[in-house]
Design a protein around this motif. Structure first.
Motif: not given
Length: 408
Positions: A149, A278, A282-283, A286, A332-333, A336, A340, A351
């Motif tokens: 990803t 990004q 990634s982890k 958010v 990106s967040k 996310a 989620s 999306t």
């Protein structure tokens, strides 16, 4: 196969380590980057086109924005096609359309051709945005899927950044400044097409299956989160559009920077910072990331305003770094946060809506900047734009802080 399925690939082919692990993965990543690169190649060339065809900043922003129309049309029109007819046909379609766009820009000759070239380039990018991201993950060797990803992000955003940089270098040091780069890009695309030959098909196609249009909607369950996330994406993409479409003119007319290489490097800095952010975050949580993104974007707009008023190239570069980082974080967040909380069967709808809004943001506000530049001049238009984005960022931060912590 004699049953109701047309199996485009079998387990034996998918298990060939030499093809999938060694060749297929880099082949898809390379094609992804090269196609996305084509969408930003014209960035350092806009001043040349203005001199050649006699138009101004407004027309430049409209030509630039045409690309977003193509992306949105592809996302909505053919975004799900690879799930029905296979990854490889769609990847080849994207490469061929990108090649056609390169040929149109190579031929040039009129503003109309530039419009068509940008539209087709956007359509090819839309195909790759929806198809290549999945293809990269599927082609990744076992044990490397988690990093796939991040690699797809790097290929996508990195390709967008490489476009202005490579175009700037070629334009400055090679003959025929508005033509040579598209010869180079055409060669790179041919190589990409050849490389895709080693990529096995990963989709089993139902016999008689028909592709469907992508549904674009915001499920009721995520409307609150979607609004919060989309505002950040809009602000970030609008800033990216400003740097890609308007910065070359500002650097030339206000900063007196005539080097296409420097112009390309500034735009590259924004996209490279976005991609790196990004990947590195990634982890990250958010909610915290969104808060940092809003603050950073507002700070970046302050730096941009100061650099515009002071006619400072170093300030513009710093603004690009901060804006790129905040854009990558918010985009990106934001996606996310939506992913989620939305129901699995509605994830594609939400999306797609998110992407459509983001690409509208990279086009519509930039055309407004073009009108403002015609009326007030580039500096004032840029300052007003940055001020508006700064206010939106602070407003979004306040809105986020007022939400319960478990809401996003």
């Amino acid at each position: 196969m004699t049953d109701d399925r047309t199996q485009l690939t079998d387990d034996t082919e998918l298990a060939r380590p030499g093809r999938v692990k060694v060749l297929a993965f880099p082949a898809v990543v390379y094609a992804f980057a090269v196609v996305m690169m084509g969408t930003t190649l014209p960035t350092p060339l806009y001043p040349e086109y203005e001199r050649e065809f006699g138009f101004g900043s407004l027309m430049t922003t409209i030509i630039f924005a045409t690309y977003a129309v193509g992306v949105i049309a592809a996302l909505v029109g053919v975004g799900q096609f690879s799930d029905t007819i296979g990854r490889r046909p769609m990847l080849y379609a994207g490469v061929i359309l990108s090649l056609l766009s390169a040929v149109l820009f190579l031929v040039g000759g009129s503003v109309e051709i530039l419009f068509v070239g940008r539209l087709i380039s956007g359509f090819s990018a839309g195909i790759f945005t929806s198809t290549a991201t999945v293809a990269v993950i599927e082609a990744a060797p076992k044990g490397r899927r988690k990093m796939a990803t991040a690699v797809a992000t790097a290929a996508n955003i990195g390709g967008l950044g490489l476009g202005p940089l490579v175009a700037g270098i070629v334009t400055e040091f090679a003959p025929y400044p508005t033509r040579t780069i598209f010869v180079v890009h055409a060669v790179l695309l041919v190589i990409a097409g050849i490389g895709l030959m080693v990529v096995p098909e990963t989709v089993k196609v139902l016999k008689g299956a028909r592709p469907k249009l992508q549904r674009v909607s915001i499920p009721p369950s995520v409307r609150g989160v979607f609004t919060q996330a989309a505002v950040g994406a809009v602000a970030g993409f609008a800033v990216a559009g400003l740097f890609t479409a308007v910065a070359p003119n500002f650097m030339g007319s206000v900063l007196d920077v005539s080097s296409p290489t420097i112009t390309g490097l500034v735009v590259f800095t924004l996209f490279a910072t976005s991609a790196l952010t990004q990947i590195l975050t990634s982890k990250a949580p958010v909610r915290t990331s969104l808060m940092i993104g809003y603050v950073a974007l507002a700070a970046g707009m302050i730096v941009l305003i100061v650099s515009l008023e002071a006619s400072s190239l170093p300030g513009l570069v710093v603004g690009a770094v901060i804006a790129g980082a905040s854009q990558g974080l918010l985009f990106s967040k934001g996606i996310a946060a939506i992913a989620s909380r939305v129901e699995p069967h509605r994830k594609a709808d939400a999306t797609s809506a998110y992407f459509v809004i983001a690409y509208l943001a990279i086009s519509v506000p930039i055309i407004a900047v073009g009108f403002a530049a015609e009326a007030w001049g580039l500096t004032t238009a840029g300052v007003v734009f940055a001020a508006v984005i700064g206010v939106v960022s602070i407003g979004s931060l306040i809105g986020l802080l007022r939400r319960p912590k478990d809401a996003i």
